[in-house]
Design a protein around this motif. Structure first.
Motif, short mmCIF file in Angstrom:
data_model
loop_
_atom_site.label_atom_id
_atom_site.label_comp_id
_atom_site.label_asym_id
_atom_site.label_seq_id
_atom_site.Cartn_x
_atom_site.Cartn_y
_atom_site.Cartn_z
N ARG A 123 3.50 5.47 7.21
CA ARG A 123 3.44 6.21 8.48
C ARG A 123 3.28 5.25 9.66
NH1 ARG A 123 0.19 9.82 5.40
NH2 ARG A 123 -1.69 8.78 6.16
N LYS A 124 2.42 4.26 9.50
CA LYS A 124 2.13 3.32 10.59
C LYS A 124 3.38 2.58 11.02
CE LYS A 124 -0.86 -0.65 11.66
NZ LYS A 124 -1.97 -1.51 11.15
N TYR A 125 4.20 2.17 10.05
CA TYR A 125 5.39 1.38 10.37
C TYR A 125 6.67 2.21 10.35
CZ TYR A 125 2.30 -2.60 10.21
OH TYR A 125 1.27 -3.48 10.48
N GLN A 126 6.50 3.53 10.26
CA GLN A 126 7.62 4.48 10.36
C GLN A 126 8.78 4.09 9.43
OE1 GLN A 126 8.45 4.48 14.61
NE2 GLN A 126 6.83 5.98 14.99
N ILE A 127 8.42 3.87 8.17
CA ILE A 127 9.41 3.49 7.17
C ILE A 127 10.09 4.75 6.63
CG2 ILE A 127 9.75 2.39 4.92
CD1 ILE A 127 7.28 0.68 5.55
N THR A 128 11.40 4.74 6.63
CA THR A 128 12.17 5.86 6.10
C THR A 128 12.37 5.68 4.61
OG1 THR A 128 13.33 6.13 8.20
CG2 THR A 128 14.33 7.15 6.25
N ILE A 129 11.91 6.65 3.85
CA ILE A 129 12.01 6.59 2.39
C ILE A 129 13.22 7.40 1.93
CG2 ILE A 129 10.87 7.11 0.20
CD1 ILE A 129 9.55 4.87 1.81
N SER A 130 14.07 6.77 1.14
CA SER A 130 15.22 7.49 0.58
C SER A 130 14.95 7.76 -0.89
CB SER A 130 16.50 6.66 0.72
OG SER A 130 16.36 5.40 0.09
N LYS A 131 15.42 8.90 -1.38
CA LYS A 131 15.23 9.24 -2.78
C LYS A 131 16.11 8.36 -3.65
CE LYS A 131 13.77 14.06 -2.39
NZ LYS A 131 14.04 15.46 -2.83
N ASN A 132 15.53 7.88 -4.74
CA ASN A 132 16.25 7.03 -5.68
C ASN A 132 15.88 7.47 -7.08
OD1 ASN A 132 17.44 5.07 -7.23
ND2 ASN A 132 16.64 3.33 -6.07
N GLU A 133 16.71 8.31 -7.66
CA GLU A 133 16.38 8.90 -8.96
C GLU A 133 16.25 7.83 -10.05
OE1 GLU A 133 15.48 11.93 -9.42
OE2 GLU A 133 15.86 12.44 -7.33
N SER A 134 17.03 6.74 -9.93
CA SER A 134 16.96 5.70 -10.97
C SER A 134 15.59 5.02 -10.99
CB SER A 134 18.05 4.65 -10.74
OG SER A 134 17.86 3.97 -9.51
N SER A 135 14.87 5.06 -9.85
CA SER A 135 13.54 4.44 -9.80
C SER A 135 12.52 5.20 -10.62
CB SER A 135 13.06 4.36 -8.35
OG SER A 135 13.86 3.48 -7.61
N SER A 136 12.78 6.47 -10.93
CA SER A 136 11.78 7.28 -11.61
C SER A 136 11.55 6.84 -13.04
CB SER A 136 12.19 8.76 -11.58
OG SER A 136 13.38 8.95 -12.33
N SER A 137 12.51 6.13 -13.65
CA SER A 137 12.37 5.72 -15.04
C SER A 137 11.81 4.31 -15.19
CB SER A 137 13.74 5.80 -15.74
OG SER A 137 14.65 4.89 -15.14
N SER A 138 11.60 3.63 -14.08
CA SER A 138 11.15 2.24 -14.14
C SER A 138 9.74 2.12 -13.57
CB SER A 138 12.11 1.34 -13.34
OG SER A 138 11.66 0.01 -13.34
N LEU A 139 8.86 1.44 -14.32
CA LEU A 139 7.48 1.26 -13.88
C LEU A 139 7.33 0.04 -12.97
CD1 LEU A 139 4.43 2.08 -14.23
CD2 LEU A 139 4.36 0.45 -16.13
N TYR A 140 8.23 -0.92 -13.08
CA TYR A 140 8.00 -2.20 -12.41
C TYR A 140 9.30 -2.84 -11.93
CZ TYR A 140 9.72 -4.20 -16.78
OH TYR A 140 10.51 -4.52 -17.86
N GLN A 141 9.13 -3.83 -11.05
CA GLN A 141 10.19 -4.74 -10.65
C GLN A 141 9.65 -6.16 -10.71
OE1 GLN A 141 12.09 -3.83 -6.90
NE2 GLN A 141 12.58 -1.73 -7.50
N ILE A 142 10.53 -7.13 -10.93
CA ILE A 142 10.14 -8.54 -10.97
C ILE A 142 10.82 -9.25 -9.81
CG2 ILE A 142 10.15 -10.68 -12.30
CD1 ILE A 142 10.37 -8.95 -14.84
N LEU A 143 10.02 -9.96 -9.00
CA LEU A 143 10.53 -10.68 -7.84
C LEU A 143 10.07 -12.13 -7.91
CD1 LEU A 143 9.67 -7.96 -5.17
CD2 LEU A 143 11.89 -8.34 -6.25
N ALA A 144 10.83 -13.01 -7.26
CA ALA A 144 10.52 -14.44 -7.30
C ALA A 144 9.72 -14.86 -6.07
CB ALA A 144 11.82 -15.25 -7.37
#
Length: 276
Positions: free
Chosen positions: A103-124
């Motif tokens: 809310r503070k940074y007014q980030i727009t969230i888009s629905k991503n159904e593929s994200s619902s099956s994944s618990l994590y992401q790996i970043l470098a």
């Protein structure tokens, strides 16, 4: 083995906070610990190797990478470095903290159904994250400063990755059905308790659902499925029983040969000879 609740495991003597920075280190290997994440977690790995098993995927995380985890269950193994140490920096924050940030940074969230099956992401790691890790390593950080440092990391993520990472975090995890979980992990020698945990079920509920699905007990079905898969491998006559028995979760070659003969009436070697 009991379940580790995050963040409660690290905050037994603390007042409740909606954001934490934790310097996490130990010198004992942790093997397939059941972890229940109630806070969103960034695990910035400095030393050692982390392995994660979820209902739908497995991965290894090496030093100078970080794991972004949303709320849900997984199994974790933590292997020590050559210096016999495991070290990471944990950044934890609640659902309320994340929503306040969005809310503070007014980030727009888009629905991503593929994200619902994944618990994590790996970043470098990049140069900024390396400096960030240094900034939270040297001193004890007050609760107010912890909130500020968590917000700093989220600002960095927003500027680097845009709203995509926040869409991932805010998409609630959907657990696959029992059949998907069991067949995804059939070769990993997971216990019934571990499989039930990955399905987000009690052991008794898991066993009932398993029998309704497969008309067999978990131990019997899993054993037969592993034998079936191993039999397929043995159609390659270059392979031997000694090459594959560990792959299918049998503790010894003799145990594998005995189970194979009990099921199929012949030994693995006799089966291969019948193919010629």
């Amino acid at each position: 083995m009991s379940t580790v609740q995050i963040p409660e495991h690290f905050t037994v003597n603390d007042k409740h906070q909606d954001a934490y920075i934790i310097n996490y280190a130990h010198q004992e290997k942790l093997f397939r610990q059941k972890i229940s994440f109630e806070y969103y977690t960034f695990s910035l790995l400095v030393e050692g190797i982390k392995e994660i098993h979820t209902s739908s995927a497995n991965d290894k995380i090496y030093p100078f990478n970080f794991l972004v985890v949303k709320r849900g269950n997984c199994l974790m193994t933590e292997k020590l470095s050559n210096n016999s140490t495991y070290r990471s920096k944990l950044v934890l924050f609640s659902k309320d903290f994340l929503q306040e940030f969005i809310r503070k940074y007014q980030i727009t969230i888009s629905k991503n159904e593929s994200s619902s099956s994944s618990l994590y992401q790996i970043l470098a790691f990049d140069d900024y994250i390396r400096l960030y890790v240094q900034s939270i390593s040297s001193i004890e950080i007050s609760p107010r400063m912890q909130r500020a440092k968590v917000e700093e990391l989220l600002i960095y993520c927003y500027e680097k990755f845009g709203s995509q990472l926040f869409s991932f975090l805010t998409t609630e995890l959907t657990y696959p059905n029992l059949q998907q979980v069991v067949e995804e992990h059939v070769n990993e020698n997971l216990s019934v308790e571990e499989l039930a945990f990955l399905c987000n079920m009690s052991i008794s509920t898991f066993k009932r659902a398993f029998y309704q699905t497969y008309d067999a007990t978990p131990s019997k079905w899993i054993k037969n499925k592993r034998l079936e898969l191993s039999k397929n491998d043995l159609q390659d006559v270059k392979l031997r029983a000694s090459d594959i028995y560990l792959k299918y979760g049998f503790g010894s070659l003799s145990r594998y040969i005995s189970a194979f003969k009990e099921t199929y009436g012949i030994t693995p070697k006799q089966f291969q000879q019948s193919l010629k």
